[in-house]
Write an enzyme that holds these catalytic residues in place. Sequence first.
Site, mmCIF file in Angstrom:
data_model
loop_
_atom_site.group_PDB
_atom_site.id
_atom_site.type_symbol
_atom_site.label_atom_id
_atom_site.label_comp_id
_atom_site.label_asym_id
_atom_site.label_seq_id
_atom_site.Cartn_x
_atom_site.Cartn_y
_atom_site.Cartn_z
ATOM 1 N N LYS A 78 -2.248 7.459 1.715
ATOM 2 C CA LYS A 78 -1.652 6.251 1.128
ATOM 3 C C LYS A 78 -1.779 5.120 2.153
ATOM 4 O O LYS A 78 -1.574 5.331 3.354
ATOM 5 C CB LYS A 78 -0.184 6.518 0.805
ATOM 6 C CG LYS A 78 0.525 5.383 0.066
ATOM 7 C CD LYS A 78 1.977 5.767 -0.245
ATOM 8 C CE LYS A 78 2.695 4.663 -1.017
ATOM 9 N NZ LYS A 78 4.103 5.010 -1.313
ATOM 10 N N SER A 159 5.473 4.255 -6.208
ATOM 11 C CA SER A 159 4.465 3.411 -5.597
ATOM 12 C C SER A 159 3.219 4.161 -5.128
ATOM 13 O O SER A 159 2.179 3.543 -4.914
ATOM 14 C CB SER A 159 5.079 2.701 -4.393
ATOM 15 O OG SER A 159 5.366 3.621 -3.356
ATOM 16 N N SER A 183 8.906 7.387 -5.147
ATOM 17 C CA SER A 183 7.510 6.950 -5.082
ATOM 18 C C SER A 183 6.481 8.066 -4.934
ATOM 19 O O SER A 183 5.287 7.831 -5.094
ATOM 20 C CB SER A 183 7.321 5.957 -3.926
ATOM 21 O OG SER A 183 7.758 4.675 -4.307
#
Lengths: 494, 485
Positions: A78, A159, A183
């Site tokens: 990420k 997210s 997330s």
Amino acid sequence: MTALVDLTLADARIGLNRGDFTSVELTEAHLRAIERRRFLNAFITETPEVAIAQAHASDRRRRAGQVGAMEGLPIAIKDIFCTEGLLTTAASHILDGFRPPYEATVSARLRAAGAVTLGKTNMDEFAMGSSNMTSYYGSVLNPWQRHSAPEIKLVPGGSSGGSAAAVAARLCLAAMGTDTGGSIRQPSSYCGIVGLKPTYGRCSRWGLIAFASSLDQAGPMTRTIRDSALMLGAMSGYDSKDSTSAQVPVPDFEEALTGEIHGLKVGVPCEYRSEGLSPEIVALWDQGIRWLKAAGAESIEISLPHTQYALATYYILAPAEASSNLARYDGVRYGLRKAGNSSLNDMYMQTRAAGFGQEVQRRVLIGTYVLSAGYYDAYYLKAQKVRTLIIRDFQQAFKTVDVILTPTAPTPAFAMGEQMDDPIIMYLNDIFTVPTSLAGLPGLSVPAGLSPEGLPLGLQIIGRPFDEQTVLKVGGVLETAACFTQRPSLAAAT
Amino acid sequence: MVHWIEGQTGLWEIVIGLEIHAQVTSRAKLFSGAATSFGRAPNTQVALFDAAFPGMLPVINAKCIEQAVRTGLGLNAHINKYSVFARKNYFYADLPAGYQISQHELPIVGPGLVAIDLSDGTSRTIRIERLHLEQDAGKSLHDRHPTLSFIDLNRAGVALMEIVSQPDMHSSEEAAAYVRKLRSILRYLGSCDGNMQEGSLRCDVNVSVRRPDEGFRTRCEIKNINSVRFMIQAIEYEAHRHVRVYESGGRIEQETRLFEASSGKTRAMRSKEMVHDYRYFPDPDLPPLTLDDAFIEDIRTSLPELPDQKKSRFINIYGLPAYAAGILVEDRETAEYYETVAKGRDPKTVANWVMTSLFGALHRSGREISDSPISADHLGQLIDLIGDGTISSHIAKSVFESMLETGQEPLAIVTAKGLKQVTDSKVIEQAIDAVMRRHPDKVALYRGGQVKLLGWFIGQVMKATDGKANPTKLSTLLKERLTES
């Protein structure tokens, strides 16, 4: 033979060990998949050269008899983790061109364990969002489609939407995510993968771009429970550079996957059965309870009385911390700078107005407000007190149960453009995940079924602090029972 | 000591409270491993954390905690076993993170006491409200470029102790005595070098005035004063300004002011309306700091003898007057110097030499006792030479001057210059006779009753012996000779 991109981490590890294929072959297969599925926009930065070089190095190590826990396994990171020498953006315009001269502890650990890193995945800007729509680098497409309307573009959740889409679409064997209020778990549910938010303090936050420091936690996003166990083992552990990281031993999480849950007590919180919960979610939840009972567990109705305040509490505390954490993005030392008309304050304002997207600005404003003189007691302090009550709810519950089972999210993946008008509606996506985050507990999302429209739905298992082993064990039982083998329609071709 | 300002409408009392920022003596910064040396090239002592790079986290420096606790104990203060670091949020170019990590509601050290001595011989106790740890900011350099400001982050993140007093001081003298005493304690403890020129010790002074027996009036804060002399000037100016404003019917606004050394005046920096809302909240990157009893007791047992204890000892053991003892113990090295010289010698004589001759010489040359050209051993030898009659105290003064210049030991100077005292009666008598022969008129006058002339004769004989005649012997012999007939 299963295509290389369809392998699990565990199976790929066996294949590499047996010499069925090399890390370079495995990595190249994934790089091709990434290239062909670029329309998913799952990556902000692809790093094929880095990946190939790492794969070659891994193959050499393997020939020399050095085999780490993640040896040769291609994963994605990420873009909230700082990666040495590689563009790191947190999906924000304000970090334009930022190449950190350091590597986050967790990604460094995965690399040290032999992992090959394919690139940096897309996400909501500064991890603020549940749709991946707030990314400066554009939204990510969920590889799953509705049966009735495959043309409608669905969000992957957020997210960690890029990581979830990449794992689901077979662009990587696994990915690193971060979870502040859901997330990792919510996008895992939306994309039909396994996502684990470990106990707060299990994984180091050093080198992780902070959103809300008291909540942020890195974790694995994989296609199986075993893979999460494997990857968590390689990521976690005490780090003297993070004062909030816990000095607890790292067990062999895979060993916990015995499938044996006889007599285990599963709590089912009545407060989560709120009105308006869609029937498909209720049905799946009940199915999950039946599966666990069938395996010998006992289900117990429990109460988490302060659940209704969790979302409000979270949306005070997380923005408060964020408003302070994001003050450093001022255009002075790195990233975007918009020169103002000669005054320092003007430069700050121009830079931050241009560099932060709307959702980030909203949260910085909310956070600044709730910490302001005259409002601090009514908002921030009150929220801290409620947080303590929420922690107590869980402590109370865990006196009688071993894990808690809930849905991960109130809905399946929604369409891009839906839920966009009212930020409050968007925030409701986190309603089942946020209490766990506030309490710092481990939470695991397991794909457990499909909606009538053919979209994946996840169940969440919540455990005691640092008891990821039980959480993963129960997850393994659910996984076996659910037998979730469906692939998304936009996954890389096999 | 009550110190009033006599205004046109009556008396005013000054009320002073001090916030002292003392840089913690530590090789590394409060939350990063970067070095803290003073005067290095800009931006050469900066960790990624200090520059607020994304994802960087604070890790507390145990040495700084130890120093804060040590200081708390030295200030007779309550040590809080549970304290919390908080973020103080504001935007400025030399504050990279946009917040300073400080302590707000729960500081590491609570209430304490500092005793101060005043020139009239009285003592007072000043109450400490709290001591907390915080990061220093970087430095903005506005004079390097016509339109740009440069930032030096070497100082960013260096540990400071902010020591806050109660508004217990009522004159600039008390404030000065408080700062000197605090500085002395910090230096004894080794927790701050107290160097005001280098900014290791800076004061924010809160000043107000009030009528006798009245409650507090509005105060003004004068920021960042870096010398005791400036602090005295600033307090005097500010207090008189308040009196002038009140007596002309005006109002004092609560504001932050700056002291300008060039004019000796203070001027407004920012008013209350412009006060920052710092949005303090507990730093989520740092768990609350908890100290156990063993940690605190270990520090307590390792504390050195502090100025107050040393002063009592000097009074009791050496029989020194309180004032002299106070001066000798102000600086640990001075006290050690004194004790080295005083060992086996008359304590008062030694105190006299140290406080008059040595302090005077050091002051003239702008030196510290640590680089005194005259070592404690040499001063002791000099005093011994007087004691055993080798030289007179008069000659000793010139030997002392030579020691200052050359750093040589006193006996070597005495020998080389032939300054040994003349105690041989015959030699002295010869000199007396020669003087008497040359001045029969004076002898006659003396014998006629003008005995005051003895002094003049002593002077003449001393001159004739280059000052080396033993004064006691000379005086006795001279009297004998002059009264003989």
